[in-house]
Design a protein around this motif. Sequence first.
Motif, short mmCIF file in Angstrom:
data_model
loop_
_atom_site.label_atom_id
_atom_site.label_comp_id
_atom_site.label_asym_id
_atom_site.label_seq_id
_atom_site.Cartn_x
_atom_site.Cartn_y
_atom_site.Cartn_z
N GLU A 174 0.83 -1.21 0.00
CA GLU A 174 0.00 0.00 0.00
C GLU A 174 0.86 1.26 0.00
O GLU A 174 0.62 2.21 0.75
CB GLU A 174 -0.97 -0.01 1.19
CG GLU A 174 -1.96 -1.17 1.13
CD GLU A 174 -2.95 -1.14 2.29
OE1 GLU A 174 -2.65 -0.50 3.31
OE2 GLU A 174 -4.02 -1.77 2.16
N HIS A 175 1.88 1.23 -0.85
CA HIS A 175 2.83 2.33 -0.95
C HIS A 175 2.71 2.92 -2.35
O HIS A 175 3.12 2.30 -3.33
CB HIS A 175 4.24 1.79 -0.71
CG HIS A 175 5.29 2.85 -0.54
ND1 HIS A 175 5.52 3.83 -1.47
CD2 HIS A 175 6.18 3.07 0.46
CE1 HIS A 175 6.50 4.60 -1.07
NE2 HIS A 175 6.92 4.16 0.12
N SER A 176 2.16 4.10 -2.44
CA SER A 176 1.90 4.70 -3.74
C SER A 176 3.18 4.95 -4.52
O SER A 176 3.19 4.90 -5.75
CB SER A 176 1.13 6.02 -3.58
OG SER A 176 1.88 6.94 -2.80
N GLY A 177 4.27 5.20 -3.81
CA GLY A 177 5.55 5.44 -4.48
C GLY A 177 6.03 4.21 -5.22
O GLY A 177 6.54 4.31 -6.34
N LEU A 178 5.87 3.03 -4.62
CA LEU A 178 6.28 1.79 -5.28
C LEU A 178 5.42 1.53 -6.51
O LEU A 178 5.93 1.11 -7.56
CB LEU A 178 6.17 0.62 -4.30
CG LEU A 178 7.14 0.61 -3.12
CD1 LEU A 178 6.83 -0.55 -2.19
CD2 LEU A 178 8.59 0.53 -3.61
#
Length: 352
Positions: A174-178
């Motif tokens: 749940e990491h938008s950057g990834l």
Amino acid sequence: MNMSLGKLTISEISAQSAALSAAVEQLQLQGDWVERYLKAEQFDEVIFIGSGSSYYQALTMASTYRNWLGRSATALPSSELYLFRGQNTAANRNYLVVGVSRSGESTEVILALESVRNLPQYTICGITCYEQSTMARLAECLVSPLGKEESTVMTKSFSSMTFMMQAAIASAAEHSGLQAELDAVVEADADVVKRADVFIQSLVQKEQLHKYIYLGMGAYFGIAQEACLKIKEMSYVWTESYGTLEFRHGPKSVVEPGTLVCVLLSEQARAYELKVAQEMQEYGAYVLVVTAEAGEDTAFADGVFEVGGKQLSDEARTVLYLPALQYLGYYTALGKGVDPDSPRNLTQVVKI
């Protein structure tokens, strides 16, 4: 070069960008898989298992899982879990076993999954390219829809399955950057494939090489193993792969003029890895560096292939390194008059 050979192989290498895009779309349809398996907190460890190329991508999947989710994961050859489970797992731990198989029919993967599916501390799932395969019927699987291949040697299937699992891990984090990093990979891949084709074809035509060494660390160690296997399968040349710094501890004795040393350069350990590359060049090796971006520190190298994406994590860039390595196997085979579509002694599915 006999360009009439390997038509299946080159078409599949060239098609991997579309396979990545299809994997992203399919993952959106299989979001429940991510919820049930990668987000579940009851597992003490995830074990990615595969055989041959599938084991090598399992290594990268496990490395990505550990770094992006901060949880325990490992990769094992399927036969190790099946035949030596006690030596590879500990009692009183809950395991998620992820089978990795292009065809979903590899005997060792099936046997390994069947051997643990009824044990209380094990849960099984998988990733494949064939939704009607034995493995997909045995365990719930992510499916790379355009990873299906006619050729014996894995190329776009390896890229798309590795990428699909990384995308699943990013979703679980749940990491938008990834997720943004992986979107950038999809956008860049088609151009990387085209440039890798031109770059590697020229290299193979110009250089006389007889030994091939692939070096990588972290998420790139499995990719180095796969690159070694690709050129061995397609062209039958002498080749090995190692962790980059590990190669200095004895194996470097094989380096001499006519040796290709291909370094899969990470950003995390860039300075250390380039020191190894320079040392190998001093022993007479032709040094090829595959990297996000060339710089003054890579100017010494005999060849540098840039994939771009320096702002991305090493894990996210993994599949961008693959086209050049696959083309290196392909064009080396053509130069030797060997047909990479019909590798000696090999079949697409390995059964016992």
